[in-house]
Structure formats: C-alpha cells, structure tokens
Design a protein around this motif. Structure first.
Motif, PDB file in Angstrom:
ATOM      1  N   MET A  34       0.834  -1.198   0.000  1.00  0.00           N
ATOM      2  CA  MET A  34       0.000   0.000   0.000  1.00  0.00           C
ATOM      3  C   MET A  34       0.877   1.261   0.000  1.00  0.00           C
ATOM      4  N   ALA A  35       1.881   1.296   0.849  1.00  0.00           N
ATOM      5  CA  ALA A  35       2.778   2.453   0.901  1.00  0.00           C
ATOM      6  C   ALA A  35       3.536   2.623  -0.407  1.00  0.00           C
ATOM      7  N   ASN A  36       3.922   1.523  -1.022  1.00  0.00           N
ATOM      8  CA  ASN A  36       4.666   1.592  -2.272  1.00  0.00           C
ATOM      9  C   ASN A  36       3.809   2.043  -3.450  1.00  0.00           C
ATOM     10  N   THR A  45      -0.360  14.585  -8.512  1.00  0.00           N
ATOM     11  CA  THR A  45      -0.923  13.601  -7.576  1.00  0.00           C
ATOM     12  C   THR A  45       0.126  13.032  -6.626  1.00  0.00           C
ATOM     13  N   TYR A  46       1.238  13.731  -6.473  1.00  0.00           N
ATOM     14  CA  TYR A  46       2.309  13.278  -5.586  1.00  0.00           C
ATOM     15  C   TYR A  46       1.758  13.077  -4.176  1.00  0.00           C
ATOM     16  N   GLY A  47       1.866  11.868  -3.656  1.00  0.00           N
ATOM     17  CA  GLY A  47       1.377  11.554  -2.318  1.00  0.00           C
ATOM     18  C   GLY A  47       0.029  10.863  -2.301  1.00  0.00           C
ATOM     19  N   TRP A  48      -0.650  10.786  -3.455  1.00  0.00           N
ATOM     20  CA  TRP A  48      -1.950  10.106  -3.505  1.00  0.00           C
ATOM     21  C   TRP A  48      -1.750   8.615  -3.284  1.00  0.00           C
ATOM     22  N   MET A  49      -2.597   8.026  -2.479  1.00  0.00           N
ATOM     23  CA  MET A  49      -2.519   6.595  -2.185  1.00  0.00           C
ATOM     24  C   MET A  49      -3.269   5.827  -3.276  1.00  0.00           C
ATOM     25  N   ALA A  50      -2.596   5.623  -4.383  1.00  0.00           N
ATOM     26  CA  ALA A  50      -3.173   4.906  -5.522  1.00  0.00           C
ATOM     27  C   ALA A  50      -3.215   3.413  -5.207  1.00  0.00           C
ATOM     28  N   GLY A  51      -3.739   2.644  -6.108  1.00  0.00           N
ATOM     29  CA  GLY A  51      -3.689   1.197  -5.954  1.00  0.00           C
ATOM     30  C   GLY A  51      -4.991   0.553  -5.514  1.00  0.00           C
ATOM     31  N   GLY A  52      -5.998   1.351  -5.149  1.00  0.00           N
ATOM     32  CA  GLY A  52      -7.291   0.790  -4.786  1.00  0.00           C
ATOM     33  C   GLY A  52      -7.317   0.044  -3.468  1.00  0.00           C
ATOM     34  N   TRP A  53      -6.523   0.480  -2.489  1.00  0.00           N
ATOM     35  CA  TRP A  53      -6.438  -0.227  -1.209  1.00  0.00           C
ATOM     36  C   TRP A  53      -7.607   0.066  -0.286  1.00  0.00           C
ATOM     37  N   TRP A  54      -8.276   1.171  -0.481  1.00  0.00           N
ATOM     38  CA  TRP A  54      -9.308   1.572   0.468  1.00  0.00           C
ATOM     39  C   TRP A  54     -10.278   2.504  -0.246  1.00  0.00           C
ATOM     40  N   ARG A  55     -11.510   2.222  -0.166  1.00  0.00           N
ATOM     41  CA  ARG A  55     -12.603   3.029  -0.683  1.00  0.00           C
ATOM     42  C   ARG A  55     -12.653   3.080  -2.200  1.00  0.00           C
ATOM     43  N   GLN A  66      -7.200   8.474   1.593  1.00  0.00           N
ATOM     44  CA  GLN A  66      -6.015   8.896   2.339  1.00  0.00           C
ATOM     45  C   GLN A  66      -6.083   8.578   3.831  1.00  0.00           C
ATOM     46  N   GLU A  67      -7.198   8.059   4.316  1.00  0.00           N
ATOM     47  CA  GLU A  67      -7.335   7.765   5.744  1.00  0.00           C
ATOM     48  C   GLU A  67      -6.298   6.766   6.243  1.00  0.00           C
ATOM     49  N   HIS A  68      -5.709   6.004   5.346  1.00  0.00           N
ATOM     50  CA  HIS A  68      -4.696   5.039   5.769  1.00  0.00           C
ATOM     51  C   HIS A  68      -3.398   5.713   6.236  1.00  0.00           C
ATOM     52  N   VAL A  69      -3.346   7.050   6.235  1.00  0.00           N
ATOM     53  CA  VAL A  69      -2.186   7.694   6.867  1.00  0.00           C
ATOM     54  C   VAL A  69      -2.122   7.281   8.335  1.00  0.00           C
ATOM     55  N   ALA A  70      -3.290   7.075   8.943  1.00  0.00           N
ATOM     56  CA  ALA A  70      -3.313   6.643  10.348  1.00  0.00           C
ATOM     57  C   ALA A  70      -2.730   5.238  10.499  1.00  0.00           C
TER      58      ALA A  70
END
Length: 191
Positions: A34-36, A45-55, A66-70
């Motif tokens: 997920m981080a990768n 989009t630098y920093g966007w959590m791509a990959g479809g991990w959440w929502r 982006q809630e997975h920052v927690a």
C-alpha cells in the motif's frame, strides 16, 4: 522515494502478536504494498494513495482513500517484535507525501471532498480523526518534525469545526464529539 521493504514470505510469527494485536496482522501484510503504491512520479498527484487499497472509486479526489495515513503512522510509531516498520525511513517518507496530499485536498472552509461532493460531512469527520491520530503517532516518536511546527501543525488540517457547525446547526458535531474519543482529543492533539 525509496520503496518500503516487503515482509518475508514466511512473515512474522503469529505467536509474537499479543492477543489484542491479532487484528493488526492483516494491515501489517498490506502495509508495504500500500505504501509503495503512493504516487511519487507525478507532481499533480504526488502523495496520492493509488492502488485501490481503500474506498471506491479509486480516484485522486476521493479523500477517504487517504485515511490510511493513520495506519501507516501506527506502524511507524509502534515498536513490536513483529513490526519491521517501526521508524522505517522509507515508510516515513511515503507517509509524509501522503499527509501532504491529504491536506492539499482539504477545501478552503475546512471540508474534504469525495468524488460526488466537494464538502462531505462524513469524509471531513473521518479526516479529522485520521489526521489527529497520525499527528499523535508522529509526536510520540518525534517523527517528521517539520510537520509538527507552528500553531497549527502541518500534519493537522485547517479546523473544520466551523464548517461542520454551520452545516448542521451544531447537532451532529456535538453528538460526534461526545461519542468519539478521537474527536474529544482533537483540540489537545492539535493545539
């Protein structure tokens, strides 16, 4: 940014987890992939959590993603015999990028968007909790000190309370602050 190291195929031994920590194992398994997937090769989009991990939908304007920052912050800040990501520099760099993108999505009145509306009550509430928790984790290990400086830490959002109060006449906000330990802790964590 450097990639976060993947867990070895045999992973940590389950016996290393305390009983109450068993629920963290699924997050540990997906943490590095997920981080990768955090975008580091596009300025927009630098920093966007791509990959479809959440929502869903997996779209750069869906700030719920982006809630997975927690989640990332928790593993960065908690030393456990089974947690190879404690104070991991690659995870810290990717978390920093994700926080920056998350805060960049916040609108001028303090609300966060989802793909179907620019100011979402639910998204804003979850954003407050995710970022307050992340700030607490960072402070606990003095990580990302530049994000913690000033009267409003740069890992804390603009105060969304006024927007929420105006939108609901205060009813939902009062109910949320009475029922959520994270919201009650918001002023203390971000002061």
């Amino acid at each position: 940014m450097p990639l976060v190291g993947l867990l070895p195929p045999d992973g940590p031994e389950r016996a290393l987890f305390a009983a109450e920590e068993q629920r963290l194992a699924p997050y540990l398994v997906i943490l590095a992939p997920m981080a990768n997937d955090i975008v580091d090769d596009d300025a927009e989009t630098y920093g966007w959590m791509a990959g479809g991990w959440w929502r869903t939908p997996s779209h750069p304007r869906n700030s719920r993603i982006q809630e997975h920052v927690a989640t990332m912050g928790w593993f960065l800040a908690h030393e456990r015999p089974w947690n190879p990501y404690y104070r991991d520099p690659a995870l810290e760099a990717r978390l920093d990028a994700a926080i920056g993108y998350y805060l960049g999505l916040q609108g001028p009145r303090g609300a966060w968007p989802v793909t179907y509306e620019e100011e979402s009550l639910a998204t804003t509430g979850f954003g407050m909790l995710a970022l307050a928790g992340t700030l607490g984790y960072l402070r606990s290990i003095s990580a990302l000190p530049d994000r913690q400086k000033g009267s409003r830490p740069r890992c804390a959002p603009r105060p969304p309370g006024c927007w929420r109060l105006a939108r609901t006449g205060g009813r939902r906000f009062r109910r949320l602050t009475r029922s959520s330990a994270g919201s009650r802790a918001w002023p203390a964590r971000c002061a």
